[in-house]
Structure formats: C-alpha cells, structure tokens
Scaffold this motif. Structure first.
Motif, PDB file in Angstrom:
ATOM      1  N   LEU A 128      15.557 -10.101  22.591  1.00  0.00           N
ATOM      2  CA  LEU A 128      16.845  -9.622  23.388  1.00  0.00           C
ATOM      3  C   LEU A 128      17.220  -8.139  23.131  1.00  0.00           C
ATOM      4  CD1 LEU A 128      18.714 -13.196  22.614  1.00  0.00           C
ATOM      5  CD2 LEU A 128      18.194 -12.117  24.953  1.00  0.00           C
ATOM      6  N   THR A 129      17.017  -7.926  21.776  1.00  0.00           N
ATOM      7  CA  THR A 129      17.247  -6.581  21.519  1.00  0.00           C
ATOM      8  C   THR A 129      16.531  -5.496  22.448  1.00  0.00           C
ATOM      9  OG1 THR A 129      17.546  -7.103  19.249  1.00  0.00           O
ATOM     10  CG2 THR A 129      17.451  -4.595  19.744  1.00  0.00           C
ATOM     11  N   ARG A 130      15.375  -5.853  22.687  1.00  0.00           N
ATOM     12  CA  ARG A 130      14.462  -5.035  23.513  1.00  0.00           C
ATOM     13  C   ARG A 130      14.941  -5.004  25.072  1.00  0.00           C
ATOM     14  NH1 ARG A 130       9.506  -7.681  23.365  1.00  0.00           N
ATOM     15  NH2 ARG A 130       9.845  -8.324  25.300  1.00  0.00           N
ATOM     16  N   LEU A 131      15.477  -6.137  25.578  1.00  0.00           N
ATOM     17  CA  LEU A 131      15.870  -6.258  27.031  1.00  0.00           C
ATOM     18  C   LEU A 131      17.052  -5.597  27.082  1.00  0.00           C
ATOM     19  CD1 LEU A 131      15.235 -10.071  27.547  1.00  0.00           C
ATOM     20  CD2 LEU A 131      14.170  -8.275  28.760  1.00  0.00           C
ATOM     21  N   ALA A 132      18.015  -5.653  25.907  1.00  0.00           N
ATOM     22  CA  ALA A 132      19.059  -4.991  26.121  1.00  0.00           C
ATOM     23  C   ALA A 132      18.882  -3.622  26.214  1.00  0.00           C
ATOM     24  CB  ALA A 132      20.212  -5.348  24.725  1.00  0.00           C
ATOM     25  N   HIS A 133      18.068  -2.904  25.241  1.00  0.00           N
ATOM     26  CA  HIS A 133      17.900  -1.679  25.147  1.00  0.00           C
ATOM     27  C   HIS A 133      17.293  -0.984  26.432  1.00  0.00           C
ATOM     28  CE1 HIS A 133      17.742  -1.272  20.400  1.00  0.00           C
ATOM     29  NE2 HIS A 133      18.971  -1.353  20.793  1.00  0.00           N
TER      30      HIS A 133
END
Ligand SMILES: *Cc1c(COP(=O)(O)O)cnc(C)c1O
Length: 411
Positions: free
Chosen positions: A182-187
C-alpha cells in the motif's frame, strides 16, 4: 491436542523465561495486553528510582544529570529498533491523537494542490476524528476526509489524494494491511502515507525504513507495556526532516529552548515534533518496559503469537458449545495481528463472566469479544486453560446472569 503436547510447546518456547519479567497476578489469564500491557518489574524499579532518588534528591538537576531532557529521543530509538527504523526517526511524546494531528497538518502542507485524506471505514475513531478536526480548521479545500472499505483502498489512491492514513492492524477484527504494497501504491501516485501502529508495535515485525513509510504513530501502553496513558511515539522518515512545519510549535521542539527566544525555530531532526514538557515519570516507566524486548527479535514474538492463536482456535473447535462464537478475525494467520475477535449477541456479558472467572478479554461494541495474545507473558497452558473456562462459561450459560449485563464506563 493433549495436555502433554501443550506442556511440550511450553518446554520448547524460546520466550518462556520472559514471563518472569512481569508482575502478573497468579490467578488471572490476561488476554487484554492489546489494551493495556502488563506491568514489567523493571518499570516498578525505574519509577521508584525516578521519583525517590532523581526527583526527590536531585530535583531540577535531574534534567541534565539523569538525562531527562534526552529521554524522548532515547526511548524513541529503543522503539525504532522494534519498528525496523534507523535511529533519529522516532520520538516519544503526547498521545496518538495529538501526534496524528501534528502529522496530518505537516503532511497536508507538504502536498500543495491536494486535499484528500484517504482512510478506512471502521478505522479507530480517534484517527478519523483528528482528520475531521483538521478539516474543520483548514476547510475542505485543504483537508477532505474520504473513508472507503478495506477492499477499495487501492482504487481510491488517485492523484488528488494528499495523504493515505491507515491503521496497520484493525482494532476490531485484527485484519492486517500489507504495509509495503500500500505504501508503494500510494507513492506511485505521489501520496504521503501515515501508518497507525497502535496494534502493531511490539506485536508483529515491522520494516518502516524498507517499506519507505513517510510517517507513523503508535501506542506506548498496548504491546509495549508502558503503563496506563503511557506516552505515544511518532516516526518521521529522515528524508522529510528538513521539509517539516509541524503545527504544535512548542518550546521543547525549538532548536534552543533555553535561549528563550521570542521566535520559533524548529530543532533539527525528529526533535522538532516535541511540543511541551514531557511527563518524565510516565516515560521512564515505558523506557524501562522496553528492555523486555532486548535480546529477542520480533520474528520469534510473531511465531509464538501465531502458535498461540492457532492453539486457541484448534481447542475451541473441539467444543460445540463454542460454535456460537463466530470468528470475525481473518482465518489466514498472515492476514491478522496478535488478536482473535468473536461475534456474539451477548458479547458484553460473556466478557464480564470471563473476567469473573479469571480470564480477561475485552468487549468492543457492538458485539465483539476480543482476545489479545501477548507472547512475552502468555504460555500455551494459559491458552488451554482460557479455552476451558470459556467452554464452561458458554456451556453453563453463566453469562446470562443480570450482573454481567450492566455496562461499565470503560469496556
Ligand atoms: C489505542 C488506539 C489509539 C489510542 O489513541 P490515543 O490518542 O493514544 O489514546 C489510537 N489509534 C488506534 C488504532 C488505537 O488502537
């Protein structure tokens, strides 16, 4: 599973010796360490030392002599090692609520032209209240809360979104999010991420630095055993430190508090997140409590936590009386934190009857009995005994007594 194999499980438990570090009552099986962690002996000694010797004898000189002034960072660095975070990125201060307020405004200011804060329906209320408060303060053009169901989070991550604010492990169900993904997708959409680690820190292995997390908050009094109302912690990745303007600009976060300058100038690094004078007695209790994690790694804690929850479920299955308690945590152990939640219409009364019979879970409205599993001070035998008591309470319908139905203020 026979008693013999439960004994074997305890014999082979690499964390078995940790229980002796806690001051637990003999006649209680404590399955609520996710609400208030148990009391470590080390905290008793440290608080005594801080009160009688440091405060009592050395008085104000203790800020220097006993390092009180550096305690928020020192304790923060101890917590950092449980979060997969390098030093200088975690500070201990205030509550989760206050720390979220600081981070929400900080992050929104770093995202000009974007206003949406995405969070999850069913998130812990204070997290959502803090966004609502920021929205009322800044106006909808600068802060706009959007809550979505867990399975729609990914879809909601668009280029209008400023901040993704999620709780890593849901307080009701124990559902665990994939932080890395989720952090990667948000970034990828230019979104900053704030994780709430209230039910994660001290419970599951974390890798904040490797996941590239921007900001996080977490609780001192749950799995970290810091005591009632222990100060919380705040993580901010080093790469953001120069760009931060946190809104609660207080003297303890000033570059030079004892210059008593009229103008605010933030301290470099993580210290800028301090606002007012920290509660040293409370922080000392937390600091001492963290030493129980000294020589263990979180993978060992997690392995035992999974084994304890699986044993509970396995033993529960052997009693048809317990079928009416419906598991509302994920069955897949990789999808849940260190708790098991069960739904039942009489959940509140069941909790009260269990407490009266020496097993302490907690109730979460509207209909959940929640059991927290703390591998540092629970044995496999504790779990077997707890299920046996639960079976009696359910089979004999002990929970139907009127006295168990009267709601207390704190559940
Ligand atoms: C326990 C908990 C809190 C507590 O917040 P405080 O402001 O420290 O009282 C916040 N968020 C979550 C997800 C929690 O579980």
């Amino acid at each position: 599973m026979t008693l013999y194999t439960i004994e074997q499980l305890d014999d082979q438990d690499p964390l078995a010796a940790k229980r002796a570090l806690f001051d637990l009552p003999e006649d209680v099986i404590y399955l609520d360490g996710n609400s208030l962690g148990a009391l470590p002996h080390a905290s008793i000694q440290r608080v005594q030392e801080v009160v009688t010797h440091q405060w009592g004898n050395d008085l104000i000189g203790s800020w220097n002599k006993h390092g009180w002034i550096d305690l928020p960072q020192k304790t923060g660095d101890k917590i950092a090692s449980l979060l997969g975070a390098g030093p200088g990125q975690v500070i201990v201060c205030d509550s989760i609520s206050v720390n979220l307020y600081k981070l929400l405004i900080t992050a929104l200011e770093m995202q000009p032209g974007r206003a949406t804060v995405v969070s999850e329906q069913g998130n812990f209320p204070t997290d959502l209240y803090m966004v609502q408060g920021v929205q009322a303060l800044l106006g909808e053009k600068r802060c706009n809360l959007l809550t979505v169901a867990a399975d729609s989070i990914e879809h909601a991550l668009t280029e209008d979104v400023a901040v993704l604010m999620l709780t890593h492990i849901n307080f009701r169900s124990g559902q665990l999010h994939d932080m890395q993904r989720l952090t990667r997708l948000a970034h990828a959409k230019g979104i900053l991420v704030i994780w709430d680690l209230a039910h994660s820190a001290g419970a599951v292995p974390l890798n904040l630095d490797d996941c590239g997390v921007d900001f996080a908050v977490g609780c001192g009094y749950k799995y970290l055993n810091g005591g009632p109302g222990a100060p919380a912690f705040l993580y901010a990745a080093t790469r953001h430190h120069e760009k931060i303007n946190q809104p609660l600009a207080g003297w303890m976060g000033h570059a030079n508090p004892f210059a008593f300058s009229q103008d605010y100038q933030p301290a470099p690094g993580i210290k800028q997140f301090l606002a007012g004078t920290p509660s040293i007695i409370a922080m000392a209790a937390l600091d001492a409590a963290l030493d129980v994690f000294n020589d263990i790694d979180m993978t060992t804690v997690r392995e035992k936590s999974v084994a304890l929850t699986q044993l509970f479920l396995q033993l529960k299955q052997q009693h048809t009386d317990l079928d009416e308690l419906i598991l509302c945590s994920p069955e897949d152990t990789s999808q849940r934190g260190s708790q098991l939640s069960f739904c039942h219409d009489d959940a509140y009364a069941i909790c009260q009857a269990l407490i009266d019979n020496g097993v302490v879970p907690d109730f979460r409205a509207p209909d959940i009995v929640r059991f927290g599993f703390t591998p540092l001070y629970l044995s496999f035998a504790d779990i077997a005994n707890a299920v046996e008591i639960l079976q009696k309470v359910m089979h004999e319908k002990r929970y139907q007594k009127d006295k168990y139905k009267q709601r207390a203020t704190v559940t």
